[in-house]
Design a protein around this motif. Structure first.
Motif, PDB file in Angstrom:
ATOM      1  N   UNK A 292      -4.548 -30.904  79.931  1.00  0.00           N
ATOM      2  CA  UNK A 292      -4.887 -30.235  81.191  1.00  0.00           C
ATOM      3  C   UNK A 292      -4.542 -28.752  81.260  1.00  0.00           C
ATOM      4  N   UNK A 293      -3.447 -28.323  80.620  1.00  0.00           N
ATOM      5  CA  UNK A 293      -3.051 -26.922  80.709  1.00  0.00           C
ATOM      6  C   UNK A 293      -3.912 -26.000  79.850  1.00  0.00           C
ATOM      7  N   UNK A 294      -4.714 -26.555  78.949  1.00  0.00           N
ATOM      8  CA  UNK A 294      -5.429 -25.733  77.965  1.00  0.00           C
ATOM      9  C   UNK A 294      -6.393 -24.745  78.605  1.00  0.00           C
ATOM     10  N   UNK A 295      -7.039 -25.158  79.672  1.00  0.00           N
ATOM     11  CA  UNK A 295      -8.008 -24.279  80.321  1.00  0.00           C
ATOM     12  C   UNK A 295      -7.327 -23.198  81.152  1.00  0.00           C
ATOM     13  N   UNK A 296      -6.034 -23.382  81.450  1.00  0.00           N
ATOM     14  CA  UNK A 296      -5.314 -22.434  82.303  1.00  0.00           C
ATOM     15  C   UNK A 296      -4.483 -21.424  81.519  1.00  0.00           C
ATOM     16  N   UNK A 297      -4.438 -21.547  80.187  1.00  0.00           N
ATOM     17  CA  UNK A 297      -3.713 -20.557  79.405  1.00  0.00           C
ATOM     18  C   UNK A 297      -4.478 -19.232  79.443  1.00  0.00           C
ATOM     19  N   UNK A 298      -3.810 -18.159  79.069  1.00  0.00           N
ATOM     20  CA  UNK A 298      -4.458 -16.839  79.059  1.00  0.00           C
ATOM     21  C   UNK A 298      -4.324 -16.245  77.666  1.00  0.00           C
ATOM     22  N   UNK A 299      -5.477 -16.143  76.957  1.00  0.00           N
ATOM     23  CA  UNK A 299      -6.807 -16.652  77.323  1.00  0.00           C
ATOM     24  C   UNK A 299      -6.873 -18.171  77.228  1.00  0.00           C
ATOM     25  N   UNK A 300      -7.905 -18.727  77.856  1.00  0.00           N
ATOM     26  CA  UNK A 300      -8.071 -20.182  77.809  1.00  0.00           C
ATOM     27  C   UNK A 300      -8.242 -20.629  76.362  1.00  0.00           C
ATOM     28  N   UNK A 301      -7.742 -21.813  76.067  1.00  0.00           N
ATOM     29  CA  UNK A 301      -7.626 -22.274  74.683  1.00  0.00           C
ATOM     30  C   UNK A 301      -8.889 -22.976  74.184  1.00  0.00           C
ATOM     31  N   UNK A 302      -9.384 -22.504  73.047  1.00  0.00           N
ATOM     32  CA  UNK A 302     -10.431 -23.238  72.332  1.00  0.00           C
ATOM     33  C   UNK A 302      -9.795 -24.471  71.708  1.00  0.00           C
ATOM     34  N   UNK A 303     -10.433 -25.621  71.875  1.00  0.00           N
ATOM     35  CA  UNK A 303      -9.803 -26.866  71.429  1.00  0.00           C
ATOM     36  C   UNK A 303     -10.874 -27.934  71.255  1.00  0.00           C
ATOM     37  N   UNK A 304     -10.463 -29.113  70.865  1.00  0.00           N
ATOM     38  CA  UNK A 304     -11.345 -30.279  70.789  1.00  0.00           C
ATOM     39  C   UNK A 304     -10.918 -31.246  71.875  1.00  0.00           C
ATOM     40  N   UNK A 305     -11.842 -31.578  72.739  1.00  0.00           N
ATOM     41  CA  UNK A 305     -11.522 -32.493  73.833  1.00  0.00           C
ATOM     42  C   UNK A 305     -11.626 -33.934  73.381  1.00  0.00           C
ATOM     43  N   UNK A 306     -10.515 -34.657  73.502  1.00  0.00           N
ATOM     44  CA  UNK A 306     -10.531 -36.104  73.323  1.00  0.00           C
ATOM     45  C   UNK A 306     -10.509 -36.747  74.698  1.00  0.00           C
ATOM     46  N   UNK A 307     -11.341 -37.753  74.938  1.00  0.00           N
ATOM     47  CA  UNK A 307     -11.393 -38.401  76.260  1.00  0.00           C
ATOM     48  C   UNK A 307     -10.214 -39.353  76.451  1.00  0.00           C
ATOM     49  N   UNK A 308      -9.010 -38.780  76.604  1.00  0.00           N
ATOM     50  CA  UNK A 308      -7.793 -39.591  76.640  1.00  0.00           C
ATOM     51  C   UNK A 308      -7.784 -40.568  77.808  1.00  0.00           C
ATOM     52  N   UNK A 337     -16.093 -30.195  71.000  1.00  0.00           N
ATOM     53  CA  UNK A 337     -15.604 -28.835  70.804  1.00  0.00           C
ATOM     54  C   UNK A 337     -15.720 -28.045  72.110  1.00  0.00           C
ATOM     55  N   UNK A 338     -14.588 -27.480  72.562  1.00  0.00           N
ATOM     56  CA  UNK A 338     -14.559 -26.677  73.785  1.00  0.00           C
ATOM     57  C   UNK A 338     -14.232 -25.237  73.391  1.00  0.00           C
ATOM     58  N   UNK A 339     -15.251 -24.379  73.387  1.00  0.00           N
ATOM     59  CA  UNK A 339     -15.070 -22.989  72.973  1.00  0.00           C
ATOM     60  C   UNK A 339     -14.668 -22.153  74.181  1.00  0.00           C
ATOM     61  N   UNK A 340     -13.497 -21.499  74.070  1.00  0.00           N
ATOM     62  CA  UNK A 340     -12.980 -20.682  75.164  1.00  0.00           C
ATOM     63  C   UNK A 340     -12.504 -19.342  74.620  1.00  0.00           C
ATOM     64  N   UNK A 341     -11.721 -18.640  75.413  1.00  0.00           N
ATOM     65  CA  UNK A 341     -11.406 -17.250  75.100  1.00  0.00           C
ATOM     66  C   UNK A 341     -10.406 -17.008  73.999  1.00  0.00           C
ATOM     67  N   UNK A 342      -9.731 -18.035  73.476  1.00  0.00           N
ATOM     68  CA  UNK A 342      -8.686 -17.801  72.486  1.00  0.00           C
ATOM     69  C   UNK A 342      -9.238 -17.605  71.069  1.00  0.00           C
ATOM     70  N   UNK A 343     -10.543 -17.765  70.901  1.00  0.00           N
ATOM     71  CA  UNK A 343     -11.153 -17.531  69.586  1.00  0.00           C
ATOM     72  C   UNK A 343     -12.246 -16.480  69.697  1.00  0.00           C
ATOM     73  N   UNK A 344     -12.334 -15.623  68.677  1.00  0.00           N
ATOM     74  CA  UNK A 344     -13.332 -14.584  68.622  1.00  0.00           C
ATOM     75  C   UNK A 344     -13.511 -14.126  67.188  1.00  0.00           C
ATOM     76  N   UNK A 345     -14.406 -13.182  66.983  1.00  0.00           N
ATOM     77  CA  UNK A 345     -14.654 -12.674  65.632  1.00  0.00           C
ATOM     78  C   UNK A 345     -13.407 -11.949  65.115  1.00  0.00           C
ATOM     79  N   UNK A 346     -13.108 -12.046  63.814  1.00  0.00           N
ATOM     80  CA  UNK A 346     -11.963 -11.316  63.258  1.00  0.00           C
ATOM     81  C   UNK A 346     -12.200  -9.808  63.301  1.00  0.00           C
ATOM     82  N   UNK A 347     -11.147  -9.056  63.163  1.00  0.00           N
ATOM     83  CA  UNK A 347     -11.227  -7.593  63.314  1.00  0.00           C
ATOM     84  C   UNK A 347     -12.299  -6.982  62.430  1.00  0.00           C
ATOM     85  N   UNK A 348     -12.316  -7.355  61.144  1.00  0.00           N
ATOM     86  CA  UNK A 348     -13.262  -6.744  60.224  1.00  0.00           C
ATOM     87  C   UNK A 348     -14.688  -7.099  60.574  1.00  0.00           C
TER      88      UNK A 348
END
Length: 352
Positions: A292-308, A337-348
């Motif tokens: 539950x906290x994953x969507x509220x982190x800053x930035x929101x966390x990219x993760x894999x949702x399991x239907x617990x 797969x839940x794509x959120x703000x914690x993942x992005x393209x690498x610097x290069x």
């Protein structure tokens, strides 16, 4: 030949009175003695108040729910959902059932002890949650215990746990491997090639399956699986924090950290910020489970949702006989797969 209380006492090297105290739970007994008595009960297949045959079809109103760590939201969510389905319409004689949550603390010995206690109480159902320990003698002991429970009329359901062949246990197995593969594929598609991985305990099936999925994605993309980029720990925030610092020490050029679960990912985020690194501009972070906290982190966390919760509720209904078991007594539960703000393209790749 009927096993007697005296036989159990002889096997455990205690007095018959001590065996009686352990089985009745009406007198304090040292923990080591209690474990020895319960082990003897299990080995001799002793059943209280008569031969096992007279109780083969008898069950109580007790339902056992085994979890590795009740403080972990992963297990708390499933246990709550399972318990919500216990009792009420459809239960035995329409009555309620008593759900008991058994917290093993990740101990294989405690897991077997709880299964022994639930067998002795003739539990109506037993639900085991989470990954299994990958140890051949322990796995054989658990399988034998599950068969004994089923033979005594107890319905056994595995929730988020791999199938246990030849035990008559019904399994709702999470696709940890497939989910982890899609997660790493997402990072590779963004341009990441130097990915650190913080795994869970080495002896757990969940750890192995998620790591296998990660490595499959690396291999498919032609990326070397550098052993320096994998560390092991527990499924908690502290392991994420310590593991990330270790990964950065080994390879400061990492552009992404894949965490064993969301709690580990939180620790990873803290370690990166303490190291002066931005998420995701400098290092991307991904978790697993979608707690539950994953969507509220800053930035929101990219993760894999399991239907617990959904899987737990289904396990509860199956355990109570209110839902038909899946075909072949095994259902593979996919992750999303839940794509959120914690993942992005690498610097290069971003041209930074």
């Amino acid at each position: 030949m009927t096993v007697t209380l005296a036989d159990v006492a002889a096997r455990a090297q205690v007095s018959p009175a001590t065996v009686s105290r352990v089985l009745n739970g009406n007198y304090p007994v040292a923990a080591s003695t209690r474990e020895r008595v319960l082990k003897a009960v299990d080995e001799l297949d002793y059943v209280l108040n008569g031969p096992a045959s007279s109780l083969a079809a008898a069950t109580s109103d007790l339902v056992g729910i085994l979890v590795n760590d009740i403080a972990d939201p992963f297990f708390g969510i499933m246990a709550s959902a399972i318990q919500s389905e216990i009792g009420g319409p459809g239960g035995r004689a329409g009555g309620e059932r008593l759900a008991v949550v058994c917290n093993t603390g990740g101990s294989p010995d405690r897991e077997l002890t709880y299964l022994t206690l639930l067998q002795r109480q003739r539990a109506a159902a037993v639900v085991l949650t989470g990954g299994a320990v990958e140890d051949a003698p322990h796995a054989a002991a658990v399988s034998a215990k599950l068969r004994k429970l089923a033979d005594a009329g107890t319905r056994v359901v595995l929730c988020g746990r791999p199938p246990a062949p030849d035990t008559r246990a019904i399994a709702l197995a999470f696709d940890n491997q497939g989910g982890a593969r899609r997660l790493t594929e997402h990072l590779i598609a963004l341009g990441h090639r130097r990915l650190g991985y913080i795994a869970g305990p080495e002896e757990r099936t969940t750890t192995r399956h998620r790591l296998e999925g990660h490595r499959e994605a690396l291999a498919a993309a032609g990326i070397e699986d550098d052993p320096r980029r994998t560390v092991y720990g527990r499924y908690d925030r502290r392991s994420g924090h310590e593991g990330t610092l270790e990964l950065l020490r080994r390879d400061p050029s990492l552009t992404a950290v894949v965490a064993a679960n969301d709690s580990v990912a939180l620790g990873a985020c803290a370690a990166l910020r303490e190291s002066g690194l931005r998420i995701p501009e400098d290092v991307s972070v991904a978790g697993f489970d979608d707690l539950p906290f994953s969507v509220d982190t800053v930035p929101a966390l990219t993760t894999v949702r399991l239907p617990l919760a959904e899987a737990g509720a289904r396990a509860g209904r199956i355990a109570m006989g209110r839902e038909e078991p899946p075909a072949g007594e095994v259902a593979h539960v996919p992750g999303e797969l839940m794509v959120r703000g914690s993942t992005g393209a690498p610097r290069e790749a971003a041209g930074a």
